[in-house]
Scaffold this motif. Structure first.
Motif, PDB file in Angstrom:
ATOM      1  N   ILE A  17       0.681  -0.921   0.035  1.00  0.00           N
ATOM      2  CA  ILE A  17      -0.258  -0.207  -0.162  1.00  0.00           C
ATOM      3  C   ILE A  17       0.870   1.205   0.216  1.00  0.00           C
ATOM      4  O   ILE A  17       0.399   2.252  -0.782  1.00  0.00           O
ATOM      5  N   HIS A  18       1.923   1.073   0.353  1.00  0.00           N
ATOM      6  CA  HIS A  18       2.431   2.210   1.234  1.00  0.00           C
ATOM      7  C   HIS A  18       4.238   2.232   0.104  1.00  0.00           C
ATOM      8  O   HIS A  18       4.509   3.846   0.292  1.00  0.00           O
ATOM      9  N   ASN A  19       4.170   1.791  -0.103  1.00  0.00           N
ATOM     10  CA  ASN A  19       6.192   1.515  -0.705  1.00  0.00           C
ATOM     11  C   ASN A  19       6.613   1.431  -1.698  1.00  0.00           C
ATOM     12  O   ASN A  19       7.407   1.378  -2.092  1.00  0.00           O
ATOM     13  N   ARG A  20       5.277   1.611  -2.981  1.00  0.00           N
ATOM     14  CA  ARG A  20       5.422   1.111  -3.899  1.00  0.00           C
ATOM     15  C   ARG A  20       6.243   2.023  -4.734  1.00  0.00           C
ATOM     16  O   ARG A  20       5.991   3.444  -4.544  1.00  0.00           O
ATOM     17  N   ALA A  21       7.162   1.917  -5.733  1.00  0.00           N
ATOM     18  CA  ALA A  21       7.890   3.271  -6.438  1.00  0.00           C
ATOM     19  C   ALA A  21       6.955   3.579  -7.324  1.00  0.00           C
ATOM     20  O   ALA A  21       6.145   2.429  -8.353  1.00  0.00           O
ATOM     21  N   PRO A  22       6.356   4.759  -7.353  1.00  0.00           N
ATOM     22  CA  PRO A  22       5.600   5.245  -8.780  1.00  0.00           C
ATOM     23  C   PRO A  22       6.118   5.055  -9.392  1.00  0.00           C
ATOM     24  O   PRO A  22       6.599   5.071  -9.926  1.00  0.00           O
ATOM     25  N   SER A  23       4.886   4.902 -10.094  1.00  0.00           N
ATOM     26  CA  SER A  23       5.439   4.782 -12.690  1.00  0.00           C
ATOM     27  C   SER A  23       5.033   6.408 -12.703  1.00  0.00           C
ATOM     28  O   SER A  23       4.556   6.901 -11.754  1.00  0.00           O
ATOM     29  N   LEU A  24       5.806   6.623 -13.350  1.00  0.00           N
ATOM     30  CA  LEU A  24       6.188   7.875 -13.820  1.00  0.00           C
ATOM     31  C   LEU A  24       5.439   7.982 -15.183  1.00  0.00           C
ATOM     32  O   LEU A  24       5.403   9.744 -15.995  1.00  0.00           O
ATOM     33  N   HIS A  25       4.873   7.333 -16.018  1.00  0.00           N
ATOM     34  CA  HIS A  25       3.738   7.700 -16.981  1.00  0.00           C
ATOM     35  C   HIS A  25       3.318   8.476 -16.821  1.00  0.00           C
ATOM     36  O   HIS A  25       1.889   8.833 -15.798  1.00  0.00           O
ATOM     37  N   ARG A  26       2.359   9.177 -18.076  1.00  0.00           N
ATOM     38  CA  ARG A  26       1.029  10.470 -17.684  1.00  0.00           C
ATOM     39  C   ARG A  26       0.130   8.955 -17.795  1.00  0.00           C
ATOM     40  O   ARG A  26      -0.194   8.287 -17.839  1.00  0.00           O
ATOM     41  N   PRO A  27      -0.763   9.664 -16.450  1.00  0.00           N
ATOM     42  CA  PRO A  27      -2.595   8.993 -15.976  1.00  0.00           C
ATOM     43  C   PRO A  27      -3.025   8.515 -17.219  1.00  0.00           C
ATOM     44  O   PRO A  27      -3.345   9.399 -18.093  1.00  0.00           O
ATOM     45  N   ARG A  28      -3.316   7.782 -17.960  1.00  0.00           N
ATOM     46  CA  ARG A  28      -3.762   7.263 -19.396  1.00  0.00           C
ATOM     47  C   ARG A  28      -5.353   7.061 -18.993  1.00  0.00           C
ATOM     48  O   ARG A  28      -6.286   6.842 -18.366  1.00  0.00           O
ATOM     49  N   VAL A  29      -6.056   7.977 -19.628  1.00  0.00           N
ATOM     50  CA  VAL A  29      -7.780   8.379 -19.644  1.00  0.00           C
ATOM     51  C   VAL A  29      -8.776   7.716 -20.525  1.00  0.00           C
ATOM     52  O   VAL A  29      -8.143   8.824 -21.623  1.00  0.00           O
ATOM     53  N   LEU A  30      -9.254   7.400 -20.293  1.00  0.00           N
ATOM     54  CA  LEU A  30     -10.568   6.579 -21.431  1.00  0.00           C
ATOM     55  C   LEU A  30     -11.243   6.954 -20.834  1.00  0.00           C
ATOM     56  O   LEU A  30     -12.434   7.753 -19.626  1.00  0.00           O
TER      57      LEU A  30
END
Length: 234
Positions: A17-30
């Motif tokens: 929940i807390h310690n994942r390395a965040p993704s850095l790509h742009r959020p993908r929205v449909l």
């Protein structure tokens, strides 16, 4: 507790929940809209929201529902159905925008959602864990029937529906001749909703698989799960 399968319940994984390395790509929205009219206010509102999302750093794709057949009228390999499903698999968030028609969402809107299955495609459910924002346009006074229905569907499709929403009253007054939304409190609310969607998407996208992982499904076999979520057509 004899009813529990201790091997499948386990402890809450705080690191997941807390310690994942965040993704850095742009959020993908449909983005889906619910009208085929030439002057479609749900389409206008969708593209206005798309501009805001782009400004907020999201990668946006808008599905054109024109030519999408009714559910079960054709097979799932129809080009428009495949396009919609692949876009949903690509996405990390959805925006659904429908006109309110006869006190409900439009048939065009519902058809798009109905073509998105609960069962996995290539091992991935096309809506589970994605964030969702809902909006509607009204021909008369402000109402919330369509957004309320879409919230129910979002929960059914295992999506994370954000708290905020938009309902634009007398939509024919809120857009200029070029389909651009005029400055107003309605416009400001749309900005609020898109900003909140991006925040929730960034907050949950690296954790969505864990957040939507279910004990009841872990104790079932893959075949049992598939059978349960892929009931015969009725």
């Amino acid at each position: 507790m004899p009813n529990l399968d201790d091997g499948e319940l386990g402890e809450i994984d705080f690191q997941a929940i807390h310690n994942r390395a965040p993704s850095l790509h742009r959020p993908r929205v449909l983005m889906l809209y619910g009208s085929l009219r030439e002057r479609s206010f749900s389409r206008f509102l969708t593209y206005e929201a798309a501009r805001i999302l782009d400004r907020l750093g999201a990668e946006v794709r808008v599905f054109d529902p024109s030519g999408l057949p009714l559910v079960d009228d054709v097979s799932a390999d129809h080009p428009k159905v495949e396009e919609l499903r692949q876009l949903s698999l690509w996405s990390e968030a959805h925006v659904w925008c429908s006109p309110e028609r006869h006190g409900a969402m439009s048939g065009v809107m519902k058809t798009q959602i109905d073509w998105l299955p609960l069962s996995p495609i290539g091992g991935i459910r096309p809506t589970q864990g994605r964030t969702l924002a809902v909006m509607q346009v009204c021909g008369g006074s402000q109402s919330f029937n369509a957004v309320n229905q879409m919230r129910i569907l979002g929960r059914w499709m295992r999506m994370i529906t954000i708290p905020n929403q938009s309902s634009v009253a007398k939509a024919w007054q809120e857009f200029d001749d070029d389909g651009r939304m005029k400055p107003s409190a309605f416009y400001n609310r749309v900005v609020d909703v898109m900003e909140e969607l991006v925040k929730f998407t960034l907050l949950t996208r690296d954790r969505s698989a864990y957040l939507t992982d279910r004990y009841s499904e872990r104790v079932e076999s893959v075949e049992q799960v598939h059978k349960r979520v892929s009931l015969p057509k009725i």
